[in-house]
Design a protein around this motif. Structure first.
Motif, mmCIF file in Angstrom:
data_model
loop_
_atom_site.group_PDB
_atom_site.id
_atom_site.type_symbol
_atom_site.label_atom_id
_atom_site.label_comp_id
_atom_site.label_asym_id
_atom_site.label_seq_id
_atom_site.Cartn_x
_atom_site.Cartn_y
_atom_site.Cartn_z
ATOM 1 N N GLY A 1 -15.340 69.702 -8.262
ATOM 2 C CA GLY A 1 -16.624 70.353 -8.547
ATOM 3 C C GLY A 1 -17.492 70.371 -7.324
ATOM 4 O O GLY A 1 -17.023 70.281 -6.193
ATOM 5 N N GLY A 2 -18.753 70.474 -7.524
ATOM 6 C CA GLY A 2 -19.692 70.516 -6.418
ATOM 7 C C GLY A 2 -19.973 71.937 -5.973
ATOM 8 O O GLY A 2 -21.103 72.382 -5.991
ATOM 9 N N ALA B 1 -17.904 73.024 -13.711
ATOM 10 C CA ALA B 1 -17.444 71.665 -13.422
ATOM 11 C C ALA B 1 -17.736 70.770 -14.606
ATOM 12 O O ALA B 1 -18.698 70.990 -15.345
ATOM 13 C CB ALA B 1 -18.130 71.117 -12.177
ATOM 14 N N VAL B 2 -16.907 69.762 -14.776
ATOM 15 C CA VAL B 2 -17.144 68.754 -15.804
ATOM 16 C C VAL B 2 -18.039 67.671 -15.209
ATOM 17 O O VAL B 2 -17.823 67.220 -14.081
ATOM 18 C CB VAL B 2 -15.815 68.135 -16.276
ATOM 19 C CG1 VAL B 2 -16.087 66.994 -17.260
ATOM 20 C CG2 VAL B 2 -14.938 69.195 -16.928
ATOM 21 N N ALA B 3 -19.065 67.275 -15.951
ATOM 22 C CA ALA B 3 -19.988 66.249 -15.468
ATOM 23 C C ALA B 3 -20.340 65.301 -16.604
ATOM 24 O O ALA B 3 -20.332 65.684 -17.775
ATOM 25 C CB ALA B 3 -21.253 66.895 -14.918
ATOM 26 N N ASP B 4 -20.613 64.069 -16.259
ATOM 27 C CA ASP B 4 -21.048 63.049 -17.217
ATOM 28 C C ASP B 4 -22.545 63.264 -17.462
ATOM 29 O O ASP B 4 -23.359 63.172 -16.536
ATOM 30 C CB ASP B 4 -20.798 61.665 -16.625
ATOM 31 C CG ASP B 4 -21.069 60.542 -17.607
ATOM 32 O OD1 ASP B 4 -21.991 60.675 -18.448
ATOM 33 O OD2 ASP B 4 -20.382 59.504 -17.515
ATOM 34 N N ALA B 5 -22.906 63.554 -18.699
ATOM 35 C CA ALA B 5 -24.302 63.870 -19.023
ATOM 36 C C ALA B 5 -25.253 62.737 -18.657
ATOM 37 O O ALA B 5 -26.421 62.979 -18.342
ATOM 38 C CB ALA B 5 -24.424 64.190 -20.518
ATOM 39 N N ARG C 1 -31.329 73.760 -17.530
ATOM 40 C CA ARG C 1 -30.769 73.634 -16.192
ATOM 41 C C ARG C 1 -30.801 72.172 -15.769
ATOM 42 O O ARG C 1 -31.848 71.527 -15.842
ATOM 43 C CB ARG C 1 -31.555 74.491 -15.201
ATOM 44 C CG ARG C 1 -30.995 74.403 -13.793
ATOM 45 C CD ARG C 1 -31.644 75.387 -12.843
ATOM 46 N NE ARG C 1 -33.057 75.121 -12.657
ATOM 47 C CZ ARG C 1 -33.822 75.765 -11.769
ATOM 48 N NH1 ARG C 1 -33.304 76.727 -11.026
ATOM 49 N NH2 ARG C 1 -35.094 75.476 -11.651
ATOM 50 N N VAL C 2 -29.645 71.675 -15.327
ATOM 51 C CA VAL C 2 -29.568 70.282 -14.882
ATOM 52 C C VAL C 2 -28.926 70.220 -13.509
ATOM 53 O O VAL C 2 -28.239 71.146 -13.079
ATOM 54 C CB VAL C 2 -28.768 69.400 -15.874
ATOM 55 C CG1 VAL C 2 -29.421 69.388 -17.243
ATOM 56 C CG2 VAL C 2 -27.316 69.864 -15.975
ATOM 57 N N GLY C 3 -29.139 69.099 -12.833
ATOM 58 C CA GLY C 3 -28.523 68.853 -11.546
ATOM 59 C C GLY C 3 -27.435 67.813 -11.672
ATOM 60 O O GLY C 3 -27.578 66.822 -12.404
ATOM 61 N N VAL C 4 -26.332 68.032 -10.956
ATOM 62 C CA VAL C 4 -25.219 67.084 -10.927
ATOM 63 C C VAL C 4 -25.198 66.467 -9.535
ATOM 64 O O VAL C 4 -24.873 67.135 -8.561
ATOM 65 C CB VAL C 4 -23.876 67.785 -11.221
ATOM 66 C CG1 VAL C 4 -22.742 66.766 -11.267
ATOM 67 C CG2 VAL C 4 -23.955 68.558 -12.529
ATOM 68 N N PRO C 5 -25.534 65.196 -9.406
ATOM 69 C CA PRO C 5 -25.639 64.584 -8.083
ATOM 70 C C PRO C 5 -24.304 64.071 -7.554
ATOM 71 O O PRO C 5 -23.272 64.137 -8.229
ATOM 72 C CB PRO C 5 -26.607 63.422 -8.331
ATOM 73 C CG PRO C 5 -26.271 62.997 -9.735
ATOM 74 C CD PRO C 5 -25.934 64.264 -10.468
ATOM 75 N N PRO D 1 -16.680 53.815 -8.556
ATOM 76 C CA PRO D 1 -17.539 54.970 -8.839
ATOM 77 C C PRO D 1 -16.757 56.282 -8.829
ATOM 78 O O PRO D 1 -15.613 56.346 -8.368
ATOM 79 C CB PRO D 1 -18.534 54.938 -7.676
ATOM 80 C CG PRO D 1 -17.702 54.410 -6.543
ATOM 81 C CD PRO D 1 -16.792 53.381 -7.169
ATOM 82 N N VAL D 2 -17.406 57.321 -9.338
ATOM 83 C CA VAL D 2 -16.874 58.682 -9.283
ATOM 84 C C VAL D 2 -17.884 59.524 -8.518
ATOM 85 O O VAL D 2 -19.087 59.455 -8.783
ATOM 86 C CB VAL D 2 -16.675 59.264 -10.702
ATOM 87 C CG1 VAL D 2 -16.249 60.722 -10.629
ATOM 88 C CG2 VAL D 2 -15.651 58.450 -11.473
ATOM 89 N N PHE D 3 -17.402 60.299 -7.545
ATOM 90 C CA PHE D 3 -18.300 61.108 -6.725
ATOM 91 C C PHE D 3 -18.009 62.596 -6.904
ATOM 92 O O PHE D 3 -16.864 63.034 -6.798
ATOM 93 C CB PHE D 3 -18.168 60.730 -5.245
ATOM 94 C CG PHE D 3 -18.592 59.318 -4.953
ATOM 95 C CD1 PHE D 3 -19.894 58.898 -5.187
ATOM 96 C CD2 PHE D 3 -17.679 58.396 -4.460
ATOM 97 C CE1 PHE D 3 -20.282 57.592 -4.916
ATOM 98 C CE2 PHE D 3 -18.059 57.094 -4.189
ATOM 99 C CZ PHE D 3 -19.369 56.686 -4.422
ATOM 100 N N THR D 4 -19.044 63.346 -7.155
ATOM 101 C CA THR D 4 -18.921 64.782 -7.380
ATOM 102 C C THR D 4 -18.411 65.492 -6.125
ATOM 103 O O THR D 4 -18.951 65.313 -5.037
ATOM 104 C CB THR D 4 -20.289 65.370 -7.781
ATOM 105 O OG1 THR D 4 -20.781 64.678 -8.924
ATOM 106 C CG2 THR D 4 -20.186 66.856 -8.070
ATOM 107 N N GLY D 5 -17.374 66.285 -6.305
ATOM 108 C CA GLY D 5 -16.833 67.042 -5.187
ATOM 109 C C GLY D 5 -15.967 66.233 -4.243
ATOM 110 O O GLY D 5 -15.494 66.755 -3.229
#
Length: 215
Positions: free
Chosen positions: A38-39, A44-48, A2-6, A29-33
């Motif tokens: 996503g969000g 959602a696609v996220a940068d690891a 389980r990970v968090g996407v900030p 920058p890139v901001f989630t949501g």
């Protein structure tokens, strides 16, 4: 795992800010949501590189606020310095998490809510705040620092009036209404006013290392 996407979903890594370790100020920058979908999505696609392990204990819905309110609160907290008396203006999502962190560190928290919001004031006291009152009130003693989470520019001079000589006022919101004019005497004696923008991965690792610990 389980990970968090900030909120901070990715940075360029090459602009002058990224190069000097201030990736929260990245030029592209890139901001989630916001700039990346996503969000609130089920997938959602996220940068690891910008995701953080959360462990497997605890409820997802209870932990999720750590990734936004918790992290911006933590960055504000770091910017506020290491004084022992801390004022929190706007006792909402970020402030209630940060209050617990600051109290765990042995600091004395003074909570400011909307005038007449006795529910928020009672909540703050239940979390360990030594005083809670309206944002129109003066705390019973001078503060080393104050953090403003409410998007109300008029709170800046109020917070300046509440902090000691050399004290700091940190504005934690992305947006805030205009700051009204105020006498220079409120800023004099080396008081500071600063804003906080976004977060860095260092902030996330620091905060997530202590957030699961019991009070």
């Amino acid at each position: 795992m389980r990970v968090g996407v900030p909120w901070l979903g990715a940075t360029c890594g090459v602009c002058p800010y990224c190069q000097k370790g201030a990736e929260n100020l990245c030029d592209v920058p890139v901001f989630t949501g916001y700039t990346r979908d996503g969000g609130y999505a089920s997938h959602a696609v996220a940068d690891a590189r910008f995701c953080f392990p959360l462990g497997e204990d605890g409820d997802d819905a209870e932990i999720a606020p750590w990734l936004c309110a918790g992290l911006i609160g933590w960055r504000c907290y770091r910017m506020a310095g290491d004084g022992k008396t801390l004022g929190l203006y706007g006792f909402g999502a970020a402030a209630h998490i940060l209050a617990q962190t600051a109290i765990w560190h042995g600091r004395r928290v003074f909570a400011f809510s909307r005038k007449g919001d006795t529910a928020a004031q009672s909540f703050a006291r239940s979390l360990g705040a030594v005083w809670a009152g309206g944002s129109d009130e003066t705390p019973p003693e001078p503060l080393d620092a104050a953090i403003i989470f409410a998007p109300v520019g008029a709170l800046v001079p109020a917070a300046l009036k509440a902090v000691k000589k050399g004290g700091r006022v940190v504005c934690g919101g992305i947006h805030m209404s205009d700051i009204p004019s105020f006498p220079y005497a409120l800023l004099w004696e080396e008081r500071h006013v600063m804003s906080v923008a976004n977060l860095t991965r260092v902030d996330a690792h620091e905060f997530l290392a202590i957030a699961p610990r019991p009070a």
